[in-house]
Design an enzyme around this catalytic site. Sequence first.
Site, PDB file in Angstrom:
ATOM      1  N   CYS A 113     -58.745  38.961  64.157  1.00 49.50           N
ATOM      2  CA  CYS A 113     -59.448  39.619  63.052  1.00 49.50           C
ATOM      3  C   CYS A 113     -58.784  40.922  62.610  1.00 49.50           C
ATOM      4  CB  CYS A 113     -60.902  39.867  63.441  1.00 49.50           C
ATOM      5  SG  CYS A 113     -61.749  38.382  64.028  1.00 49.50           S
ATOM      6  N   HIS A 246     -63.509  44.642  58.745  1.00 47.16           N
ATOM      7  CA  HIS A 246     -63.636  43.224  59.068  1.00 47.16           C
ATOM      8  C   HIS A 246     -65.099  42.804  58.980  1.00 47.16           C
ATOM      9  CE1 HIS A 246     -63.580  39.438  61.046  1.00 47.16           C
ATOM     10  NE2 HIS A 246     -64.083  39.888  62.184  1.00 47.16           N
ATOM     11  N   ASN A 276     -67.800  35.145  59.002  1.00 46.45           N
ATOM     12  CA  ASN A 276     -66.643  35.787  59.617  1.00 46.45           C
ATOM     13  C   ASN A 276     -65.429  34.897  59.390  1.00 46.45           C
ATOM     14  OD1 ASN A 276     -64.634  36.668  61.402  1.00 46.45           O
ATOM     15  ND2 ASN A 276     -66.065  37.194  63.025  1.00 46.45           N
TER      16      ASN A 276
END
Length: 321
Positions: A113, A246, A276
Amino acid sequence: MKKYGKITATASFVPEKIVKNDDLAQLMATSDDWIKSRTGILERRITTSENTSDLCIGVAEKLLLKSQLTAEDLDFIIVATMTPDYMTPSVACMVQGAIGATNAFAFDLSAACSGFVYALSMAEKLIQTTAQKGIVIGGEVLSKVVDWQDRSTAVLFGDGAAGVLLEASEIPMIKKEKLSADGTKGAALTSGYVKNTNPFKEDDTSFSYLKMAGREIFDFATRDVVNAIDQLVVEDKEKIDFYLLHQANARILDKVARKLKVPRERFLQNMDKYGNTSAASIPLLLDEAVRAGVIRLDGTQNVVFSGFGGGLTWGVMQATL
């Protein structure tokens, strides 16, 4: 004359299929209220046919179209991903071949990420040395690595890709940056373990699905990442127009904003629509903000990028867009 990398265009490419929380409730013991209250996620895009390279090729083609460049104008292609099509060729090489970027070198970067922030930092250094133009893409098909019976992970993730075009500029875009890693905590988030199946190897029962220690990752993000942001922008906090972090969990953004004492509205958010998407989340958020006119790419706005996740890795970058 010293030169720097500047973002001059953004683009994104996501699968058409939208999977809502109620759809997941048909597959596992969960509910829309349970997912929404714990994560802020309402829906996500899930691929029915594309692989990671397909999504990234779509981004590259859009970037060329927007910028009116040809693929031959590119000096490099970097793809940040933790879900490549193959171990080799890299997704970046597949993009390079598909669009005909015959003058570009290409490679993937694996930092989960944090991948886009890591890759953007690398790309900017390339332009400081020999390159003039290049693209950085964050792309993931996380639906192929999650266990669709595990509600602790399957409800969180989505598929998508987005990226930026960098071109040489006399004005620095990146003002400050700090990339970090702590491999001693790597077991908190693992995915894609490759078993050794040679005839001399002992039995290997390791698991390959994505596994995450949710509380440990939450605490890491709201402790180490907050500290990293605070240390980087301590003198410029009031000058930051937007924070693009993020997109893992709305509650993480809530807590980060409180701890930094920054108004929550400065933290842009779109995980409600995409979930996500790992390395794709920050460029997806950036492209959405550019298309909405929130971020103008005219050199007048100060932003903070911050990615954090598997490795464990994290990166913070203060930039003027």
